[in-house]
Design an enzyme around this catalytic site. Sequence first.
Site, PDB file in Angstrom:
ATOM      1  N   ALA A  69       0.847  -1.193   0.000  1.00 17.77           N
ATOM      2  CA  ALA A  69       0.000   0.000   0.000  1.00 17.77           C
ATOM      3  C   ALA A  69       0.885   1.246   0.000  1.00 17.77           C
ATOM      4  O   ALA A  69       2.072   1.199   0.321  1.00 17.77           O
ATOM      5  CB  ALA A  69      -0.906  -0.008   1.215  1.00 17.77           C
ATOM      6  N   GLY A 117      -0.048  -5.400   0.686  1.00 18.79           N
ATOM      7  CA  GLY A 117      -1.184  -5.470  -0.220  1.00 18.79           C
ATOM      8  C   GLY A 117      -0.827  -6.063  -1.572  1.00 18.79           C
ATOM      9  O   GLY A 117      -1.674  -6.685  -2.226  1.00 18.79           O
ATOM     10  N   GLU A 120      -1.008  -9.665  -1.014  1.00 24.59           N
ATOM     11  CA  GLU A 120      -2.414 -10.026  -0.795  1.00 24.59           C
ATOM     12  C   GLU A 120      -3.183 -10.116  -2.115  1.00 24.59           C
ATOM     13  O   GLU A 120      -4.084 -10.949  -2.257  1.00 24.59           O
ATOM     14  CB  GLU A 120      -3.060  -9.026   0.164  1.00 24.59           C
ATOM     15  CG  GLU A 120      -2.595  -9.235   1.613  1.00 24.59           C
ATOM     16  CD  GLU A 120      -3.058  -8.149   2.564  1.00 24.59           C
ATOM     17  OE1 GLU A 120      -3.688  -8.471   3.577  1.00 24.59           O
ATOM     18  OE2 GLU A 120      -2.772  -6.972   2.293  1.00 24.59           O
ATOM     19  N   GLU A 140       3.268  -5.987   7.537  1.00 27.78           N
ATOM     20  CA  GLU A 140       2.437  -4.972   8.200  1.00 27.78           C
ATOM     21  C   GLU A 140       2.679  -4.849   9.703  1.00 27.78           C
ATOM     22  O   GLU A 140       2.536  -3.760  10.271  1.00 27.78           O
ATOM     23  CB  GLU A 140       0.948  -5.269   7.946  1.00 27.78           C
ATOM     24  CG  GLU A 140       0.470  -4.927   6.551  1.00 27.78           C
ATOM     25  CD  GLU A 140       0.681  -6.057   5.554  1.00 27.78           C
ATOM     26  OE1 GLU A 140       0.131  -5.981   4.451  1.00 27.78           O
ATOM     27  OE2 GLU A 140       1.409  -7.013   5.880  1.00 27.78           O
TER      28      GLU A 140
END
Length: 721
Positions: A69, A117, A120, A140
């Site tokens: 992100a 992300g 993910e 994270e």
Amino acid sequence: MIYQGSAITVARGGDEIATLTFDLKDESINKLSSAVVEELDQALQAIRKESGLQGLVIASGKDVFIVGADITEFHQIFEKGEKYLVDMNQRVHGIFNAIEDLPFPSVAAINGLALGGGFEITLTADFRVMAESAKIGLPETKLGIVPGWGGCVRLPRLIGADNAIEWIAGGTENKAKTALEMGAVDAVVPKEKLEAAARDILEQANRGELDYQARREEKQSPLKLDSIEQMMAFETAKGYVAGKAGPHYTAPVEAIRVIQKGAGEGRERAQAIEAKAFAKLAMTDVCYNLVGLFLNDQAVKKKAGQYEKQANPVELAAVLGAGTMGGGIAYQSASKGTPILMKDIKLEAIELGLKEARKLFIKQVERGRLGKADMAEKLTSIRSTLAYGDFEQVDLVVEAVVENPKVKGGVLAEVEKATGEETILTSNTSTIAIDRLAGNLKRPQNFCGMHFFNPVHRMPLVEVIRGAKTSDVAIGTAVAYARKMGKTPIVVNDCPGFLVNRVLFPYFGGFNLLIEQGADFQRVDKVMEKFGWPMGPAYLLDVVGIDIAVHANEVMAEGFPERMAREGKNAIQVMQENERLGQKNRKGFYVYEEDKKGKPKKVSDDQAYELLKPLVKEHREFTDEAIVARLMTPLCLEAVRCLEDDIVGSPAEADMALIYGIGFPPFRGGALRYIDAMGVAEFVEQADRLSETLGPLYAPTDRLREMAKAGERFYSTAGQR
């Protein structure tokens, strides 16, 4: 073309396979900003409208896949509140689920880093194929949060709860071989064969040779664990991870709880649990500060890159003064690919330096990070010498002899004669002014400070110190060399103690005052370790070396007499006078015994208390909060003064230097973020109260008072807490 945006394109091939490519315009990497996530939603809508497709390849147009992100948005987004974050994550879950629910098979072609992300997204695909050089992971927890876009849900179902806990709680980046062994990816191939391998997997799926629907079912269903297996997987892991992470870092344990709570649920319910946990953690001060730490680190690296543009190449370096420090510098240089000469006037010192380097290389071999042949090659790139014979070829010299201005000045003048006119000379001094050392040099423009921290192989910071006559080329070359060595260089201007030691010694000054008023140094250590420091002030002094601390304290007192000079002896001087030098001779504030691994273990010693008794002028009881205030206030104030005096260029550089150089608690963000968190006005009030009885060391600056009145902060108010 099915879809084209600023970051994403979707193209259809003649084989009815669509390729969704992340390629963010005007950026060297792909990251998932809010705008990119919206584009992904639009791209998937376009894909679903396209008829006749038989598969989707998710790929990258950059050297990396997706690094995660866009963390630069985090503070601004997080300040919108917990409900907003839950809703945002649930919306992203819906977008990602749309990939997983496509009416045809999908495969992610992971060509480079796929983190957070980015990883993910690959988990939403039915299959993953990975380049040999790529890495994947969910880091994270290092930002004080948990994976919030499906990582806590899909990864355990893919590689098992135990393995997922290890990856997520540890925040590790995992190589292709490990990923394949764990089952996180289905194939590993050379980078140039990635696209072909991805398409081959889709063809096998369409021929029925690979059951992609079964893959989806497994990722969307509850984990297949009975009650005993759940207890083994989760309860045991919580205790281990909590002990390793420490009390201030709750995200790793919370990640285990999220996986545990979602283990018996289907996809959507498990994702809702994950979204709530993410939002809750995102609102904490720890998360705010760790995100700030990441942003500061990026700012420091960007500034170092700007300095580096002025650099001359360093193809051969040299270190003057062998021993432990010289050996550590030689090891670090050689291990990162820069050959180095190691010179001393004594053969036994050279042998000690080589022994130190060899010991560090052997540890790398034992840990499987280096082969024996590689170790031998790197060791041969360290050449020892008693003379200056080969120094004409040296591009940069690090002087690391004893911390004495006369000795250092003489050695620097000597090596200047033996080197070329373009050679950059640096001094690994921790306290002595660069301009003072430059006094004997004919080419002071080629000279700067390069302060490494001990142990060199572990400590990430290098202070690069600019003197009055230091050129941009000298600074740029020193910065570039430090970066090549794997260090984080921060450029500071010249003054006694530079930045880190100048800020540290008021902290020790506060410690001395506590001792004089009857505080128990062991209790002070425990309080500050509970606060977040890796070791309290007494223990730290023992590790640094009492003799080194006394010398540095004298330099600070001479440079800043109003604040740092005090009449009479202090606790550090008493230890030195009684030949208690800390770990180096096994006695200081503590005495030291070897533990089972042969490392020094501190043990309480009554004699230390007896020696300190004459210093105690009164006996007072201090609360934990009072101890913290007495030590943190002068440290933070000196950081403020360094910023105001232009010793350091920005709050980000000041805070990162303290975190990387002396172990300032990372979750507190640094000295200036610590003031912001308390509130500048409240901090000034606290300093004023203390300065009434403790003197100028605790007195706020005029500028800080102005900031307090105006409601200003050191950092932007975006994401203000």
